[in-house]
Design a protein around this motif. Structure first.
Motif, short mmCIF file in Angstrom:
data_model
loop_
_atom_site.label_atom_id
_atom_site.label_comp_id
_atom_site.label_asym_id
_atom_site.label_seq_id
_atom_site.Cartn_x
_atom_site.Cartn_y
_atom_site.Cartn_z
N SER A 193 -19.84 -43.63 -87.45
CA SER A 193 -19.25 -44.96 -87.71
C SER A 193 -18.28 -45.38 -86.63
N SER A 194 -18.49 -44.92 -85.40
CA SER A 194 -17.54 -45.20 -84.32
C SER A 194 -18.21 -45.88 -83.14
N GLU B 250 -23.26 -54.29 -86.27
CA GLU B 250 -24.12 -54.50 -87.44
C GLU B 250 -24.21 -53.18 -88.20
N LEU B 251 -23.85 -53.20 -89.48
CA LEU B 251 -23.72 -51.97 -90.25
C LEU B 251 -24.90 -51.76 -91.20
N ARG B 252 -25.12 -50.52 -91.55
CA ARG B 252 -26.21 -50.16 -92.45
C ARG B 252 -26.07 -50.83 -93.82
N THR B 253 -24.85 -51.13 -94.22
CA THR B 253 -24.59 -51.70 -95.55
C THR B 253 -24.84 -53.20 -95.63
N GLY B 254 -25.27 -53.83 -94.51
CA GLY B 254 -25.51 -55.26 -94.54
C GLY B 254 -24.30 -56.08 -94.14
N THR C 25 -18.86 -47.32 -92.06
CA THR C 25 -20.17 -46.70 -92.28
C THR C 25 -21.00 -46.77 -91.00
N THR C 26 -22.24 -46.34 -91.07
CA THR C 26 -23.10 -46.22 -89.89
C THR C 26 -23.33 -47.56 -89.21
N ILE C 27 -23.20 -47.56 -87.89
CA ILE C 27 -23.43 -48.76 -87.07
C ILE C 27 -24.88 -48.74 -86.60
N MET C 28 -25.61 -49.82 -86.87
CA MET C 28 -27.02 -49.89 -86.51
C MET C 28 -27.25 -50.52 -85.15
N SER C 29 -26.40 -51.50 -84.76
CA SER C 29 -26.58 -52.14 -83.46
C SER C 29 -25.29 -52.81 -83.02
N LEU C 30 -25.23 -53.12 -81.71
CA LEU C 30 -24.07 -53.75 -81.09
C LEU C 30 -24.50 -54.98 -80.31
#
Length: 209
Positions: free
Chosen positions: A39-40, A76-80, A59-64
């Motif tokens: 998450s960093s 952009e985070l996994r949680t929406g 939480t987990t970062i999916m994209s920047l």
């Protein structure tokens, strides 16, 4: 690890890091940002290849995505959730919500004149566009039949492009609520446009604000 090569294929440096989910680079500002698999966001000086600081998400970062002046970063985070960070103050300054995101990577973007807008896809096939300065949702555009996994802004033609799991690429001109049919790449789909606003000034969203 992060590995940097020169343009002639020679390895310049290896940087020890956790597993990387996504990475963005600004040559003008000499910045390299890497999102790890936790998450960093790790921020490096690109000229010296040294670590500068870290941004923490819940939480987990999916994209920047980086703004064109490299001041703002989207996570952009996994949680929406979609967050905007000010890299000068190293603070989270805006949250954007409404889209659906779970286990898929969806790439967001800044868009419009002076990056006045933030755009991302959704797992229900909808393109979302917000005001960067206020976080207000301006547009919900529907054409794809499956998840949108990436979007990009073109300054040259003032349009957004979206790519979807339905195997189509849509081009969204600045003044229209439905995409252009470029070289028949979206042939066979009926046009579906859904917007959250009726204000014509807001709908001229990309280049007339």
């Amino acid at each position: 690890k992060i590995i940097i090569w020169s343009t002639n294929g020679l390895m310049v440096k290896q940087i020890s890091s956790p597993r990387v989910h996504d990475m963005v680079v600004s040559v003008e500002s000499s910045l390299l940002l890497a999102a790890d698999n936790n998450s960093s966001v790790h921020v490096y000086d690109l000229s010296t290849l040294t670590f500068l600081y870290k941004l923490e998400e819940p939480t987990t970062i999916m994209s920047l995505a980086l703004s064109s002046n490299s001041r703002y970063c989207l996570t952009e985070l996994r949680t929406g959730s979609l967050h905007m960070w000010d890299l000068e103050t190293r603070t989270r300054v805006r949250d954007f919500s409404g889209h659906i995101q779970g286990g898929y990577v969806i790439r967001c973007t800044f868009a419009g004149l002076d990056d006045r807008f933030v755009a991302t896809g959704s797992e229900d096939g909808t393109l979302f566009v917000w005001s960067r300065s206020t976080g207000r949702l301006l547009e919900r555009l529907k054409y794809h039949t499956k998840s949108i996994n990436g979007c990009a802004w073109s300054k040259q033609v003032s349009a957004l492009a979206t790519a979807s799991d339905d195997k189509t690429i849509c081009i969204w001109p600045a003044y229209h609520g439905a995409p252009s049919d470029i070289s028949k790449i979206i042939e066979g789909h009926s046009s579906r446009s859904e917007t959250s606003l009726n204000d014509s000034d807001d709908r001229s969203m990309m280049s007339n604000v």
